[in-house]
Design a protein around this motif. Structure first.
Motif, short mmCIF file in Angstrom:
data_model
loop_
_atom_site.label_atom_id
_atom_site.label_comp_id
_atom_site.label_asym_id
_atom_site.label_seq_id
_atom_site.Cartn_x
_atom_site.Cartn_y
_atom_site.Cartn_z
N GLY A 35 0.78 -1.23 0.00
CA GLY A 35 0.00 0.00 0.00
C GLY A 35 0.81 1.27 0.00
N THR A 36 2.13 1.17 0.20
CA THR A 36 2.99 2.35 0.11
C THR A 36 3.28 2.66 -1.35
OG1 THR A 36 4.98 0.97 0.28
CG2 THR A 36 4.05 1.84 2.34
N SER A 37 3.91 3.79 -1.58
CA SER A 37 4.20 4.22 -2.95
C SER A 37 5.69 4.38 -3.17
CB SER A 37 3.48 5.55 -3.25
OG SER A 37 2.09 5.41 -3.15
N ARG A 38 6.08 4.29 -4.43
CA ARG A 38 7.48 4.46 -4.81
C ARG A 38 7.55 5.01 -6.22
NH1 ARG A 38 8.81 0.25 -8.32
NH2 ARG A 38 7.27 -1.45 -8.31
N LEU A 39 8.74 5.45 -6.61
CA LEU A 39 8.97 5.90 -7.98
C LEU A 39 9.43 4.73 -8.83
CD1 LEU A 39 10.92 9.27 -7.53
CD2 LEU A 39 8.46 8.94 -7.82
N LEU A 40 8.92 4.66 -10.05
CA LEU A 40 9.45 3.69 -11.01
C LEU A 40 10.90 4.02 -11.31
CD1 LEU A 40 6.81 3.04 -13.83
CD2 LEU A 40 7.66 1.41 -12.14
N GLU A 41 11.69 3.00 -11.50
CA GLU A 41 13.09 3.22 -11.83
C GLU A 41 13.22 3.97 -13.15
OE1 GLU A 41 16.01 2.69 -10.25
OE2 GLU A 41 14.73 2.30 -8.51
N GLN A 42 12.34 3.64 -14.09
CA GLN A 42 12.39 4.29 -15.41
C GLN A 42 10.99 4.42 -15.96
OE1 GLN A 42 15.04 2.36 -18.13
NE2 GLN A 42 14.89 3.96 -19.67
N VAL A 43 10.67 5.57 -16.51
CA VAL A 43 9.36 5.79 -17.12
C VAL A 43 9.29 5.01 -18.42
CG1 VAL A 43 7.80 7.51 -18.10
CG2 VAL A 43 9.18 8.08 -16.10
N PRO A 44 8.23 4.20 -18.63
CA PRO A 44 8.12 3.43 -19.87
C PRO A 44 8.14 4.35 -21.10
CG PRO A 44 6.48 2.72 -18.27
CD PRO A 44 7.10 3.96 -17.72
N GLU A 45 8.81 3.91 -22.13
CA GLU A 45 8.90 4.71 -23.35
C GLU A 45 7.58 4.67 -24.10
OE1 GLU A 45 11.14 4.43 -27.64
OE2 GLU A 45 12.30 3.95 -25.86
N GLU A 46 7.13 5.83 -24.54
CA GLU A 46 5.93 5.92 -25.37
C GLU A 46 6.27 5.39 -26.76
OE1 GLU A 46 2.74 7.23 -24.54
OE2 GLU A 46 3.52 7.06 -22.50
N THR A 47 5.59 4.33 -27.17
CA THR A 47 5.96 3.68 -28.44
C THR A 47 5.13 4.16 -29.63
OG1 THR A 47 4.49 1.85 -27.84
CG2 THR A 47 6.82 1.62 -27.31
N GLY A 48 3.88 4.48 -29.42
CA GLY A 48 3.06 4.97 -30.52
C GLY A 48 2.65 3.88 -31.49
N ILE A 49 2.18 4.31 -32.66
CA ILE A 49 1.72 3.40 -33.72
C ILE A 49 2.66 3.55 -34.91
CG2 ILE A 49 -0.20 2.81 -35.25
CD1 ILE A 49 -2.06 4.24 -33.31
N ALA A 50 2.98 2.43 -35.54
CA ALA A 50 3.85 2.48 -36.72
C ALA A 50 3.17 3.26 -37.84
CB ALA A 50 4.16 1.06 -37.19
N TYR A 51 3.89 4.22 -38.39
CA TYR A 51 3.35 5.09 -39.45
C TYR A 51 2.89 4.26 -40.65
CZ TYR A 51 3.31 9.18 -42.62
OH TYR A 51 2.97 10.18 -43.49
N ASP A 52 3.63 3.21 -40.97
CA ASP A 52 3.32 2.40 -42.15
C ASP A 52 2.03 1.60 -41.99
OD1 ASP A 52 5.58 3.28 -43.38
OD2 ASP A 52 6.80 1.53 -42.87
N SER A 53 1.50 1.54 -40.79
CA SER A 53 0.31 0.72 -40.55
C SER A 53 -0.99 1.51 -40.66
CB SER A 53 0.40 0.07 -39.16
OG SER A 53 0.27 1.05 -38.14
N VAL A 54 -0.92 2.79 -40.98
CA VAL A 54 -2.13 3.62 -40.97
C VAL A 54 -2.49 4.11 -42.37
CG1 VAL A 54 -1.89 4.34 -38.58
CG2 VAL A 54 -0.78 5.68 -40.36
N LYS A 55 -2.27 3.29 -43.35
CA LYS A 55 -2.55 3.70 -44.73
C LYS A 55 -4.04 3.71 -45.03
CE LYS A 55 1.80 1.85 -46.50
NZ LYS A 55 2.40 3.14 -46.89
N MET A 56 -4.42 4.55 -46.00
CA MET A 56 -5.78 4.56 -46.51
C MET A 56 -5.77 3.98 -47.92
SD MET A 56 -8.53 7.65 -46.62
CE MET A 56 -10.27 7.25 -46.82
N SER A 57 -6.74 3.14 -48.21
CA SER A 57 -6.73 2.46 -49.51
C SER A 57 -7.41 3.31 -50.58
CB SER A 57 -7.43 1.11 -49.40
OG SER A 57 -8.83 1.28 -49.25
#
Length: 606
Positions: free
Chosen positions: A490-512
């Motif tokens: 129930g106590t709190s702590r800081l994460l050793e490292q903030v997870p990296e924001e990965t996002g979405i691959a640009y190549d995967s968002v194509k419109m046909s």
């Protein structure tokens, strides 16, 4: 005056049309980081920087102005951040920033482009008037959905947001303000008249909604009715009304909000305004004249500092106050979020063309660019010793190589995001990723400069310090990026490292291409409705009255001739519209295909 351990911040958001999704992603990550930092300080966790920041101003134009208005509501609420882990879940809809810019009004039956090509806005209007090239009713739905029900959650405490936060959106006022300047001449007094079309709506959070007589519109979220929430909705819609493409917006204000505002009225003897009734005008996109209102943001921050000094009885200090700009002394800074800082690029060195078909578009573009050119601000921006300016801009790498087109929504002048929800999702998550990089690597000050606020904040704190990009040296983040998590006990702590924001691959968002071709019939229907009704609408009180009796006599025709001309006109008009709508739809789709193909967002599935 704020405590000496506090850095004051103004956030300025530029216009972006559908790429407002990127700006919203930046704000979402910034809020998440500030919430965790505040929680770590409240829990008195070890190894946490102890200085403070406070957001005092939100300004914006177009999509940036809409995001400023929505952010002022978001600050009152608790909601989950949106990441790659939950952006496709129902949880994302409870995030007002994501909901406003990614979900919009899209549903399983109609995507955004299909809604924008609907003709109901024309058909349902009593006079079948055409307000814009596209149906823009979705903007009012989004603004009302998010602002109308916004009420301050008493459980939400964000001390890093000023209780009297100021929100300013720029507008382009088609009616304009009339000014008179009087000059002494050899023949007596002469009056010079001019009209100003650069406009703004300037709000200030207020607990009780009391107007302070300074031109700032009091805004309260203390109840469901609130104070001036409807005016905030109108201002948000007006600043985002992209000319021709999206519908203009009427804005009605008490004249005191104009006459008392020093940005609009430098002297009451100059501005001529009727004071007995509300001032009503038609406004379009604020980005037409002022797309990046960082100068206004600076002026607000300076005025607020002077007001604090005056409240402390320090009149001389207030009179001589200037923003401290050096790394060693600054206590105020501005974060500029600009999705299109260089997307337009430099003017190409093509052969000058003087035919009217080239000159007219060039003239319009030149007038707009000159209106937006701010030489003094450029000098400040390129001053490396000026720590009152920071910018978050879209950057995307692929295979460690910086990409020319980071945004999926950036094509077609920012309209590309309306074609595909995945484009908006990509840009929102890219905004989060870029904000993470901004906080962790760039929004910082050299340790050797001994800024007193940061030196006090990082006293005995080694964590979060950033190594210099090149050579020796260490930087101190202005906002440390950290995450607080709960332990099993129930106590709190800081994460050793903030997870990296990965996002979405640009190549995967194509419109046909097939998806685009499915829009062709709706495009033709929309353009037909526009062409059929483009001349509808009249000024109140004029009706069919001829503008001149002389012209009426000159153009008088016999009844038979009138009938024959009317029939011929209708037949010719129908044939012309039938051809024109096909041509317009074809050219429109061609332009979309070319733009998406250039940005590697097109899937050739023919």
């Amino acid at each position: 005056m704020t405590e000496p351990k506090t850095i004051r911040i103004g956030i300025c958001m530029a216009g972006a049309v559908s790429a407002g999704a990127y700006t919203a992603g930046v704000i979402d990550y910034l809020l998440e980081s500030l919430d965790h930092w505040q929680k770590a300080k409240d829990l008195n966790l070890p190894g946490v920087p102890r200085h403070n920041v406070i957001i005092e101003v939100l300004t914006g134009a177009s999509a940036g102005g809409m995001t400023a208005a929505i952010s002022s509501c978001a600050f009152q609420q608790r909601f989950p951040p949106v990441t790659t882990a939950n952006y496709q879940s129902s949880e994302a809809a409870s995030n007002p920033l994501f909901d406003a810019w990614v979900n919009l009004t899209e549903n399983e039956y109609q995507n955004m482009m299909e809604q924008m090509l609907d003709t109901e806005d024309i058909i349902r209007h009593p006079g079948h008037e055409v307000k814009s090239l596209f149906d823009s009713g979705f903007i009012e739905k989004v603004a009302s959905r998010l602002i109308d029900p916004a009420v301050k959650d008493p459980q939400v405490d964000r001390p890093y947001v000023a209780s009297d936060l100021e929100i300013l959106t720029t507008q382009t006022n088609l009616r304009g303000y009339n000014y008179e300047l009087r000059f002494k001449t050899a023949l007596g007094e002469s009056v010079h008249r001019m009209t100003r079309h650069q406009d703004l709506a300037h709000f200030k959070l207020s607990e009780d909604g009391h107007y302070e007589g300074n031109g700032m519109i009091p805004l309260s979220f203390n109840s469901i009715e609130g104070v001036n929430k409807e005016l905030l909705i109108d201002a948000a819609i007006a600043t985002g009304a992209f000319p021709v493409g999206l519908s203009p917006r009427k804005l009605s204000r008490s004249p005191r909000y104009v006459l008392d505002n020093l940005f609009l009225n430098t002297g009451k003897e100059h501005l001529k305004l009727e004071t007995e009734h509300d001032y009503t005008c038609v406004n379009v996109d604020g980005g037409v004249i002022n797309n990046e209102p960082f100068g206004l943001t600076d002026q607000i921050l300076i005025r607020r500092a002077k007001d604090c000094l005056l409240a402390e009885g320090k009149k001389m200090e207030a009179r001589n106050y200037e923003l401290k700009r050096s790394a060693s002394s600054f206590d105020t800074t501005l974060i500029m979020i600009d999705p299109f800082p260089s997307d337009q690029g430099m003017v190409e060195e093509n052969e000058p063309m003087d035919a009217i078909k080239f000159a007219v578009p060039e003239l319009v573009n030149a007038m707009r660019q000159q209106l937006m050119f701010k030489e003094e601000e450029l000098v400040k921006a390129y001053d490396e010793e000026n720590y009152t300016r920071f910018m978050v801009l879209p950057v995307r790498y692929q295979n460690h190589e910086k990409q020319s087109f980071p945004l999926a929504c950036g094509g077609l002048g920012g309209f590309a995001g309306f074609f595909k929800k995945e484009f908006r999702e990509h840009d929102f998550l890219l905004g989060r990723r870029n904000c993470q990089l901004f906080l962790q690597k760039y929004f910082s000050v050299p340790l050797e400069k001994n800024n007193p606020i940061l030196m006090a904040g990082y006293r005995d704190v080694e964590r979060f310090r950033i190594p210099a990009h090149e050579g020796p040296g260490v930087f101190l983040p202005i906002i440390p990026d950290l995450r607080v998590v709960e332990n099993p006990d129930g106590t709190s702590r800081l994460l050793e490292q903030v997870p990296e924001e990965t996002g979405i691959a640009y190549d995967s968002v194509k419109m046909s291409v097939r998806e685009l071709r499915e829009l062709e019939d709706k495009l033709q229907d929309r353009f037909e409705a526009v062409l059929e009704n483009i001349m509808n609408g009249e000024r109140h009180g004029q009706g069919d009255k001829a503008p001149s009796q002389i012209i009426g006599r000159l153009r008088q025709k016999s009844l038979l001739k009138k009938i024959l001309l009317r029939v011929a006109s209708r037949v010719g008009r129908r044939v012309g519209i039938a051809q024109a709508k096909k041509l317009m739809a074809t050219k429109f789709l061609d332009a979309v295909i070319i733009e998406l193909e250039k940005r590697h967002l097109l899937l050739d599935d023919l």
